[in-house]
Structure formats: C-alpha cells, structure tokens
Write a protein that holds these residues in place. Structure first.
Motif, mmCIF file in Angstrom:
data_model
loop_
_atom_site.group_PDB
_atom_site.id
_atom_site.type_symbol
_atom_site.label_atom_id
_atom_site.label_comp_id
_atom_site.label_asym_id
_atom_site.label_seq_id
_atom_site.Cartn_x
_atom_site.Cartn_y
_atom_site.Cartn_z
ATOM 1 N N LYS A 205 0.852 -1.198 0.000
ATOM 2 C CA LYS A 205 0.000 0.000 0.000
ATOM 3 C C LYS A 205 0.886 1.246 0.000
ATOM 4 O O LYS A 205 1.928 1.269 0.669
ATOM 5 C CB LYS A 205 -0.933 0.030 1.216
ATOM 6 N N ASP A 263 -1.859 -8.311 6.125
ATOM 7 C CA ASP A 263 -2.391 -7.058 5.599
ATOM 8 C C ASP A 263 -2.218 -5.976 6.654
ATOM 9 O O ASP A 263 -1.814 -6.248 7.803
ATOM 10 C CB ASP A 263 -3.860 -7.220 5.215
ATOM 11 N N ALA A 265 -3.510 -1.555 7.689
ATOM 12 C CA ALA A 265 -4.280 -0.347 7.400
ATOM 13 C C ALA A 265 -3.445 0.857 7.802
ATOM 14 O O ALA A 265 -2.830 0.865 8.878
ATOM 15 C CB ALA A 265 -5.600 -0.357 8.164
ATOM 16 N N THR A 308 -8.832 -2.350 7.289
ATOM 17 C CA THR A 308 -9.051 -1.046 6.678
ATOM 18 C C THR A 308 -9.678 -0.107 7.693
ATOM 19 O O THR A 308 -10.455 -0.541 8.558
ATOM 20 C CB THR A 308 -9.953 -1.164 5.429
ATOM 21 N N TYR A 353 -11.506 -3.300 2.141
ATOM 22 C CA TYR A 353 -11.168 -1.942 1.720
ATOM 23 C C TYR A 353 -12.367 -1.032 1.966
ATOM 24 O O TYR A 353 -13.510 -1.439 1.755
ATOM 25 C CB TYR A 353 -10.780 -1.915 0.237
ATOM 26 N N GLN A 402 -6.497 -2.792 -4.489
ATOM 27 C CA GLN A 402 -6.422 -1.378 -4.126
ATOM 28 C C GLN A 402 -7.629 -0.644 -4.687
ATOM 29 O O GLN A 402 -8.091 -0.933 -5.794
ATOM 30 C CB GLN A 402 -5.132 -0.772 -4.689
#
Length: 439
Positions: A205, A263, A265, A308, A353, A402
């Motif tokens: 990201k 993952d 955020a 997220t 997301y 994304q």
C-alpha cells in the motif's frame, strides 16, 4: 493473506458425513476463551465421532443460532438432518445456503440421496446452479489486464496514485516487482533489492502522499529458500518511492510463535495497524514509532486477514476468515463482530477496503469466489451485501488489491494452488488484474 485453500485458512472439501465433520471441525489448539460457536462445533465433532448424531445436531443448531452466516454449519446440519430422516429440516438448511448465493453440488452428494425425489430438492439444485452465473458491473464487463511470464505467487497489486506505476508483491520470489512500460510491452522488473532480505511479500500500500510504499513480509514454506529456522519471522517494511530504496524495517519479536503479517491499514495520523493471521493479533506501529507493538490479541480472534479504516477514521474493520468482520474502535480497542445482513455471509473474507458508506471485500473462502460491496449505516453496522463480481474466467484464486479512482483493482489468480508442494516449479503464466467499480 493466504488463499482459502491454504492451511492458514479454513475452507475444506466435503466427503461422507462423519469424515466431513471430523475433518472440518478438528481443533488442534483451543484459546482460553474459545468463541462459543467454535466450542459448539468442536463438541458436535466429538458427538459425531461417538455416532451420537442427535447431540451433534443439537450442538450445530446452537452454533447456527450464534453464527447464522457460517455456511459450513448449515451444510453439515443438512447432512445430519438427512441422515436422521428429517427431510424438511435438511431442505431448509440447504435453502439458507442457496439464499447466500453459494454453490454446493448437492445432487452429487450421497448424503442427500434420500432427498432427490423431492421437488424442493430439484429446485434447490437449480438455485445452486444459478448461483454459479457470472456477475459483472451493470452494463459492462470487468476491465482486465495481465502481467506476463509470472513464476511466483502474486498476492497483491498497488498502483502509485500519481504516476500510476504498478507494483506487485510476490510470496514465492520474496520480492516486490514493478511493471516496466518503457519498452514496447510491459515487463516485470524487481523493485526491491535481493539484499533487502525480504521474506514472502504479502500486502502493498502507498502512503497518502505517495512517497512511501509499505509492505508486509513473512516467512512460510511456499517462499524460495525456506528453512525451518525461518518460521515465525515477519516484518512491516517501508520503501522510499522517490529513491526506490528500503527506508525502514519493523520486525516482529522472535517470540517462538508463528506469524504471518497478511495485511495492514494506514491511519490518517500515521499509525499502521497490521494483522497477524496465525497468532492471531493486531500489531500497531505508532506515528513516528520505531517498533511494532502488540495492540489487540483477543481470544475470540481466529484468522485475521484484511484491515481497513473507515473513510471517516472512526472504526478499524478487520476480516476474520472463520468469524466474519470485526469493527474495532481505535480509541478503546472494543471489538464487535458485524452481524451479516439476512441472506448473506461474511465468512471467508480476505482483503477488505473502505469506500464512503461501505466496505469492499475479497471473499475467496466460499464458492464461488467473489467481490462484495457491504453497505454500512451511520453506526458502522452492515445493512446490505451486493456482489460486484464473480464468475470471471480468471477469478479463481483472488487475492489483494487497491481502491483507485472509484474502482477496485485486484489480483484475480494469484497462483497459490500451483505451490501445493514447496518445491514446485510451474511454467511461466499470465496473472490477471481485474477492475470493478465500487458503486
């Protein structure tokens, strides 16, 4: 964020009744405060082993009340009901699954042989078949393009918000690729250096200003050169985009536990929240911090995946593969499991997301794999689920992506299934990137 067929996730295949129950619900290690629905599933397994189908059924009925969107509970209840000559109940459980938009080949399952003469069974078989149909954005197909000559596991794609340069995380080759378009056709070239010491690369990201490319990296058998000594090694890393050099590395402590940082955020204040699938826990890098700190590790977490922040920054949403979606207050750390809207399931979600008023989810732990839009109300509760995409020919091993320009761009066929044996050396292939509108 390993795909559903990997051991870190919980999808299994069905066979005979007892085999299914035992294989699906064996729990090797129990948390001190085991989630109630998982305890009931475990107890149902024990009862099934003892051929006490009545007790197994009662336990799963309780589990279904606690986790009404858990597909495998309903499927196994249907099988148990059929085994006990309760056709109406078996058909009702199958109807619940059909209403979720899922696919089960019930006509091929010998457990349901006693139901095949029922008109309702034929209707349900047709409904499951209908659920296989492709779903694409209204009035248009998903936009698709591909990267070529891939021999690894492409787990993520990230596009720079200004230059639109594309980057890819590769678990197998332990690197970050970029797509070089300076020639007549785009080719993959390494962005990360071999001396950076990356393990398998999972999420990618960009920071809001586009100057930092963040990535998570974790050691596991599918990466090249893995040894047992590598187990448990994982880190969050930051690359300086203008210089294309590794700027910082934030490793997890060597605590003897297995870790997979799947993952993360990025918060507006500069904090980074990172999910650990196997501990399971959420780690946090404070704004300007120099080390990851264990931020939340609740016993009811099972297999944490996508993370997220809501677009207003009020909540952190975290996908839990075998639970659903957690809504967490960053100020208090209070974690609440979202209630799935009627006729939907929030199990088996990988990437997650945020868009205004909704979440976009990669649901690769159900059949068919699909991309969801989960509507949220002002309290952050789920109010509806809509399938944005499913059934595309390439959508068979969905991974991370994304949000960019009101579209969700994601890896459709990451390649995990090609590496069932760590020593596998598959032929070069194309990997498809799909794009769907988020509205």
């Amino acid at each position: 964020m390993l795909p559903a067929h990997h051991s870190l996730h919980f999808r299994v295949h069905t066979r005979v009744l007892l085999t299914l129950l035992v294989a699906l619900f064996v729990v090797t290690a129990l948390a001190l405060a085991e989630p109630a629905h998982r305890r009931l599933v475990r107890e149902a397994t024990e009862a099934a082993k003892a051929n006490d189908l009545a007790t197994a059924t009662a336990k799963l009925e309780q589990a279904a009340r606690l986790a009404p969107d858990y597909p495998r509970v309903h499927f196994n209840l249907a099988r148990l009901y059929a085994a006990q000559q309760r056709p109406a109940d078996a058909l009702r459980s199958l109807r619940t699954l059909a209403d979720m938009g899922l696919v089960f080949a019930i006509e091929q399952d010998p457990a349901f042989a006693s139901l095949k003469d029922s008109p309702e069974f034929a209707t349900l078989a047709a409904a499951f078949a209908t659920n296989r149909r492709p779903i694409a954005p209204a009035g248009a197909d998903e936009a698709a393009w591909a990267i070529t000559d891939v021999t690894g596991i492409i787990e993520s794609v990230a596009t720079h918000p200004v230059t639109l340069e594309n980057f890819f995380g590769d678990v197998r080759h332990r690197c970050i690729w970029y797509r070089d378009t300076s020639g007549p056709s785009g080719v993959l070239r390494k962005f990360s250096a071999d001396t950076d010491g990356l393990d398998g690369v999972f999420a990618l990201k960009f920071s809001a200003d586009g100057r930092t490319l963040w990535a998570t990296t974790s050691a596991l058998p599918q990466m090249a050169g893995f040894t047992e000594a590598d187990k448990g090694r994982a880190a969050l890393v930051a690359y300086d985009y203008p210089t294309r050099r590794l700027r910082a590395r934030y490793p997890l402590p060597a605590d003897g536990n297995e870790h997979v940082l799947g993952d993360f955020a990025l918060a507006p204040d500069g904090a980074v929240y990172v999910t650990d699938s196997t501990t399971p826990a959420i780690w946090r890098l404070a704004p300007g911090g120099d080390a990851l700190e264990k931020w939340a590790a609740y016993p009811w977490f099972v297999s944490l995946q996508g993370a997220t922040l809501s677009t207003d920054g009020r909540y952190l949403y975290v996908a839990d593969y075998a639970n659903g979606i957690w809504r967490i207050d960053p100020a208090t750390k209070e974690a609440v499991l979202l209630k799935a809207p009627t006729g939907s399931t929030l199990f088996g979600i990988d990437g997650l997301y945020a868009v205004p008023g909704a979440l976009i989810a990669v649901q690769n732990g159900v059949n068919p794999q699909r991309i969801l839009r989960i509507a949220l109300d002002g309290r952050g509760e789920a109010t509806g689920v809509r399938v944005l995409a499913q059934g595309h020919a390439a959508l068979k091993d969905a991974a991370l992506g994304q949000i960019l320009n009101r579209h969700f761009h994601f890896v459709a066929d990451s390649g995990w299934e090609l590496f069932g044996q760590p020593s596998a050396a598959p032929a070069p292939r194309n990997v498809t990137i799909l794009s769907v509108p988020t509205e």
